[in-house]
Design an enzyme around this catalytic site. Sequence first.
Site, PDB file in Angstrom:
ATOM      1  N   GLN A 143      87.158 143.131  60.508  1.00 55.53           N
ATOM      2  CA  GLN A 143      86.166 142.155  60.958  1.00 55.53           C
ATOM      3  C   GLN A 143      85.195 141.741  59.853  1.00 55.53           C
ATOM      4  OE1 GLN A 143      83.148 143.189  63.915  1.00 55.53           O
ATOM      5  NE2 GLN A 143      83.927 141.472  65.134  1.00 55.53           N
ATOM      6  N   THR A 168      76.279 114.653  25.162  1.00 52.10           N
ATOM      7  CA  THR A 168      75.533 115.865  24.827  1.00 52.10           C
ATOM      8  C   THR A 168      75.512 116.126  23.318  1.00 52.10           C
ATOM      9  OG1 THR A 168      76.223 116.756  26.950  1.00 52.10           O
ATOM     10  CG2 THR A 168      75.318 118.324  25.380  1.00 52.10           C
ATOM     11  N   PHE A 179      80.209 119.995  23.045  1.00 46.08           N
ATOM     12  CA  PHE A 179      80.801 120.227  24.384  1.00 46.08           C
ATOM     13  C   PHE A 179      81.567 119.016  24.891  1.00 46.08           C
ATOM     14  CE2 PHE A 179      76.636 122.808  25.215  1.00 46.08           C
ATOM     15  CZ  PHE A 179      77.109 123.885  24.492  1.00 46.08           C
ATOM     16  N   GLU A 232      79.813 110.528  38.346  1.00 42.49           N
ATOM     17  CA  GLU A 232      80.263 111.753  37.678  1.00 42.49           C
ATOM     18  C   GLU A 232      79.867 112.985  38.496  1.00 42.49           C
ATOM     19  OE1 GLU A 232      79.116 112.086  33.517  1.00 42.49           O
ATOM     20  OE2 GLU A 232      79.255 114.264  33.657  1.00 42.49           O
ATOM     21  N   PRO A 241      73.723 118.973  20.168  1.00 39.01           N
ATOM     22  CA  PRO A 241      73.176 120.325  20.049  1.00 39.01           C
ATOM     23  C   PRO A 241      71.714 120.398  20.513  1.00 39.01           C
ATOM     24  CG  PRO A 241      74.495 119.808  18.122  1.00 39.01           C
ATOM     25  CD  PRO A 241      74.443 118.552  18.947  1.00 39.01           C
ATOM     26  N   THR A 290      84.528 117.147  26.256  1.00 37.00           N
ATOM     27  CA  THR A 290      85.827 117.374  26.898  1.00 37.00           C
ATOM     28  C   THR A 290      86.817 116.295  26.464  1.00 37.00           C
ATOM     29  OG1 THR A 290      84.660 118.328  28.758  1.00 37.00           O
ATOM     30  CG2 THR A 290      86.940 117.678  29.162  1.00 37.00           C
ATOM     31  N   ARG A 317      98.168 141.833  52.417  1.00 37.80           N
ATOM     32  CA  ARG A 317      97.784 143.146  51.873  1.00 37.80           C
ATOM     33  C   ARG A 317      97.391 144.100  53.008  1.00 37.80           C
ATOM     34  NH1 ARG A 317      98.069 146.429  47.571  1.00 37.80           N
ATOM     35  NH2 ARG A 317      96.211 147.725  47.328  1.00 37.80           N
ATOM     36  N   GLY A 335      91.319 144.751  43.031  1.00 42.22           N
ATOM     37  CA  GLY A 335      91.730 144.791  41.609  1.00 42.22           C
ATOM     38  C   GLY A 335      92.615 143.614  41.237  1.00 42.22           C
ATOM     39  N   GLY A 350      74.949 117.742  34.856  1.00 46.45           N
ATOM     40  CA  GLY A 350      73.599 117.957  35.408  1.00 46.45           C
ATOM     41  C   GLY A 350      73.544 119.338  36.028  1.00 46.45           C
TER      42      GLY A 350
HETATM   43  C1  LIG Z   1      82.904 123.071  29.241  1.00 49.08           C
HETATM   44  C2  LIG Z   1      81.889 121.976  29.115  1.00 49.08           C
HETATM   45  C3  LIG Z   1      82.325 120.672  29.102  1.00 49.08           C
HETATM   46  C4  LIG Z   1      81.396 119.629  28.915  1.00 49.08           C
HETATM   47  N1  LIG Z   1      81.849 118.348  28.809  1.00 49.08           N
HETATM   48  C5  LIG Z   1      80.982 117.379  28.394  1.00 49.08           C
HETATM   49  C6  LIG Z   1      81.456 116.093  28.047  1.00 49.08           C
HETATM   50  O1  LIG Z   1      82.657 115.787  28.159  1.00 49.08           O
HETATM   51  N2  LIG Z   1      80.574 115.172  27.582  1.00 49.08           N
HETATM   52  C7  LIG Z   1      79.241 115.464  27.447  1.00 49.08           C
HETATM   53  O2  LIG Z   1      78.495 114.580  27.002  1.00 49.08           O
HETATM   54  N3  LIG Z   1      78.752 116.675  27.797  1.00 49.08           N
HETATM   55  C8  LIG Z   1      79.592 117.641  28.248  1.00 49.08           C
HETATM   56  N4  LIG Z   1      79.110 118.900  28.558  1.00 49.08           N
HETATM   57  C9  LIG Z   1      77.677 119.157  28.423  1.00 49.08           C
HETATM   58  C10 LIG Z   1      76.961 119.467  29.722  1.00 49.08           C
HETATM   59  O3  LIG Z   1      76.780 118.312  30.475  1.00 49.08           O
HETATM   60  C11 LIG Z   1      75.634 120.159  29.322  1.00 49.08           C
HETATM   61  O4  LIG Z   1      75.977 121.468  28.902  1.00 49.08           O
HETATM   62  C12 LIG Z   1      74.634 120.200  30.430  1.00 49.08           C
HETATM   63  O5  LIG Z   1      74.128 118.912  30.668  1.00 49.08           O
HETATM   64  C13 LIG Z   1      73.441 121.145  30.141  1.00 49.08           C
HETATM   65  O6  LIG Z   1      72.891 120.872  28.876  1.00 49.08           O
HETATM   66  P1  LIG Z   1      72.668 122.064  27.822  1.00 49.08           P
HETATM   67  O7  LIG Z   1      73.948 122.805  27.721  1.00 49.08           O
HETATM   68  O8  LIG Z   1      72.088 121.512  26.587  1.00 49.08           O
HETATM   69  O9  LIG Z   1      71.641 123.038  28.514  1.00 49.08           O
HETATM   70  P2  LIG Z   1      69.958 122.933  28.482  1.00 49.08           P
HETATM   71  O10 LIG Z   1      69.619 121.542  28.749  1.00 49.08           O
HETATM   72  O11 LIG Z   1      69.588 123.550  27.172  1.00 49.08           O
HETATM   73  O12 LIG Z   1      69.621 123.871  29.646  1.00 49.08           O
HETATM   74  C14 LIG Z   1      69.534 125.310  29.557  1.00 49.08           C
HETATM   75  C15 LIG Z   1      68.967 125.848  30.870  1.00 49.08           C
HETATM   76  O13 LIG Z   1      67.639 125.348  31.059  1.00 49.08           O
HETATM   77  C16 LIG Z   1      67.557 124.681  32.305  1.00 49.08           C
HETATM   78  N5  LIG Z   1      66.644 123.525  32.202  1.00 49.08           N
HETATM   79  C17 LIG Z   1      66.704 122.500  31.328  1.00 49.08           C
HETATM   80  N6  LIG Z   1      65.718 121.613  31.575  1.00 49.08           N
HETATM   81  C18 LIG Z   1      65.043 122.101  32.654  1.00 49.08           C
HETATM   82  C19 LIG Z   1      63.924 121.649  33.410  1.00 49.08           C
HETATM   83  N7  LIG Z   1      63.302 120.490  33.128  1.00 49.08           N
HETATM   84  N8  LIG Z   1      63.485 122.408  34.438  1.00 49.08           N
HETATM   85  C20 LIG Z   1      64.119 123.562  34.753  1.00 49.08           C
HETATM   86  N9  LIG Z   1      65.171 124.043  34.082  1.00 49.08           N
HETATM   87  C21 LIG Z   1      65.638 123.323  33.049  1.00 49.08           C
HETATM   88  C22 LIG Z   1      68.964 124.229  32.614  1.00 49.08           C
HETATM   89  O14 LIG Z   1      69.140 123.998  34.003  1.00 49.08           O
HETATM   90  C23 LIG Z   1      69.774 125.392  32.091  1.00 49.08           C
HETATM   91  O15 LIG Z   1      69.796 126.418  33.059  1.00 49.08           O
HETATM   92  C24 LIG Z   1      80.005 119.938  28.812  1.00 49.08           C
HETATM   93  C25 LIG Z   1      79.582 121.264  28.883  1.00 49.08           C
HETATM   94  C26 LIG Z   1      80.502 122.276  29.016  1.00 49.08           C
HETATM   95  C27 LIG Z   1      79.991 123.695  29.053  1.00 49.08           C
END
Ligand SMILES: Cc1cc2nc3c(=O)[nH]c(=O)nc-3n(C[C@H](O)[C@H](O)[C@H](O)COP(=O)(O)OP(=O)(O)OC[C@H]3O[C@@H](n4cnc5c(N)ncnc54)[C@H](O)[C@@H]3O)c2cc1C
Length: 384
Positions: free
Chosen positions: A284, A128, A158, A247, A130, A160, A273, A345, A369
Site C-alpha cells: 500500500q 547564455t 552551454f 521555449e 559565462p 545545445t 518485482r 538497487g 529559466g
Molecule cells: C545542459 C544545458 C543546456 C543548455 N542549453 C542552452 C542553449 O542551447 N542555449 C542557451 O543560450 N543556453 C542554454 N543553457 C543555459 C541555461 O539556460 C542557463 O544555465 C540558465 O538560464 C541559468 O543560467 P546560469 O547557468 O548562468 O545560472 P545563474 O544565472 O548563475 O544562476 C545560478 C543560481 O542563482 C539563481 N538566481 C539567479 N538569479 C536569481 C534571482 N534574481 N533571484 C533568485 N535566484 C536567482 C538561479 O535560479 C540559480 O539557482 C543550457 C544549460 C544547460 C545546463
Amino acid sequence: MAHPLFSDEHEMLRRSIHAFVEKEVAPRVGEWEAAGRIPRELWQRLGELGFLGLEFPTEYGGSGADFLASVVLGEEMARCRSGGVAFSVLVHTDMSSPWLVRFGTDAQKRKYLPGIARGETVCALGITEPGAGSDMAALTTRAERDGDVYRLTGSKIFITNGVYGDLYFVAARTDAGTPDRRHAGISMFLVERGLPGFTVSRKLDKMGMRASDTAELAFQDCPVPAENLLGVEGRGFQQLAAGLQRERLMAAVLARSGADQALEDTMSHLRERTAFGEPLAQRQVLRHRVADLATDLEAARELVYHAIRLFMAGEDCAREVSMAKLFATEVANRVAYDAVQMHGGYGYMREFPVEGFFRDVRLWTIASGTSEVMREIIARRLPL
Ligand SMILES: Cc1cc2nc3c(=O)[nH]c(=O)nc-3n(C[C@H](O)[C@H](O)[C@H](O)COP(=O)(O)OP(=O)(O)OC[C@H]3O[C@@H](n4cnc5c(N)ncnc54)[C@H](O)[C@@H]3O)c2cc1C
C-alpha cells in the site's frame, strides 16, 4: 483516451511519431548516449518524415501545422528514454528555428527553412554566456557594424547542438545600452558554422542529457553578413522574450511527458518485482506513492495545457507559462527521485531507464529559466 485539446489530425500525428520513436529511436538511444551526440541519419530521417518543419509554412518545406503539433512531437520524443535526444531535436524545432519563422525576411526563410525542415541544417540557440545566464540582459558579446558585415566578438556557454550544429541563433550587443536599459541594444543574428573567427572552444561534459552535445563557443571578429541580422537591430531582447514563452512551455512538456514514461516504467517494475512473497505493486505504501505522483502529473498536464491554450490565443500568459514550467519541472524531478527509490538497487543501474531520467530531468529546473526565475516572474504578477 485522447485529451480534448488535440484534434483527430494531432492524434494521427501522435501515432506516427510514437511508432517511429518505438521502432527507430528507443532501441538506439544507448548508443547515442554513449557517443554524446545524435547522428546525422536521425536528423535526416526526422526530416524525411516531416517532423522537423511541422509549423513552417508549406512554401518553405513545412507542414503549416499549429503549435499543438509541436507539443505532440515534444510529448512523444520525450518518451524515447533519452532526454538528450528529445532535447536536441526540440532545440532545433522549437527553441531556435521558430525565431526565423517569426522574425526572418523572406530571403532568410527561403535560404534556411527548407534545409532545417529536411534535417540538413541543424540549429542551435546561443544566448547564455559565462557571465550572463538568468540575467540575459548582462550579455557582452559584441556585434559591430563594419561595412556589409557585423563583427562578432565574445563567447557563449552551454549551447545545445553547439558542437555539431550548422546554424546558430546568436544574441549579441549592437549597442552598449545603459545601466538602467541594459536590454536595449541586443540583436539576434543567424551565424553559419565555418565563418572565420567562429570556433567551438569546448565540448562540455554533463551530468545528464548526454546524447545532446553542449558547447562553449568563441567569436573573434567573426564577420556575419549584415543580411543575417534576424529581426530588428536593437530589438533582440524583445524578440527573445516573445520566444521564451514557447521555449518554457516546451521545457514543461518534455519534463512532464518524460516523467509519465518514468512512472509507467516504475509501475511495470512494481508489478514484476516480488519481495516478501508478493509483487511490490501490492504494497500500500508504494501504491499510494504512485497514486500521489500520478495525481501531481495530471495536475501538471492540465496546468501546461491551460498555459498552451492561452499562448495559442495570443494572450499575455507569462504568469501561467511560468507556473506551468515551475510546477511541471519540479513535479518531474519528484517523480524521478521516487522512481529510482521504488526500483531499489536496479534504479541505480545504467541499464534501467529511470537512472538516466533521474540525471536528465535535473536540467529542467535550470534551463529555459530556473525555478527561481519562474517564481520571480510569477511573484511580480501577484499583488505583493
Ligand atoms: C545542459 C544545458 C543546456 C543548455 N542549453 C542552452 C542553449 O542551447 N542555449 C542557451 O543560450 N543556453 C542554454 N543553457 C543555459 C541555461 O539556460 C542557463 O544555465 C540558465 O538560464 C541559468 O543560467 P546560469 O547557468 O548562468 O545560472 P545563474 O544565472 O548563475 O544562476 C545560478 C543560481 O542563482 C539563481 N538566481 C539567479 N538569479 C536569481 C534571482 N534574481 N533571484 C533568485 N535566484 C536567482 C538561479 O535560479 C540559480 O539557482 C543550457 C544549460 C544547460 C545546463
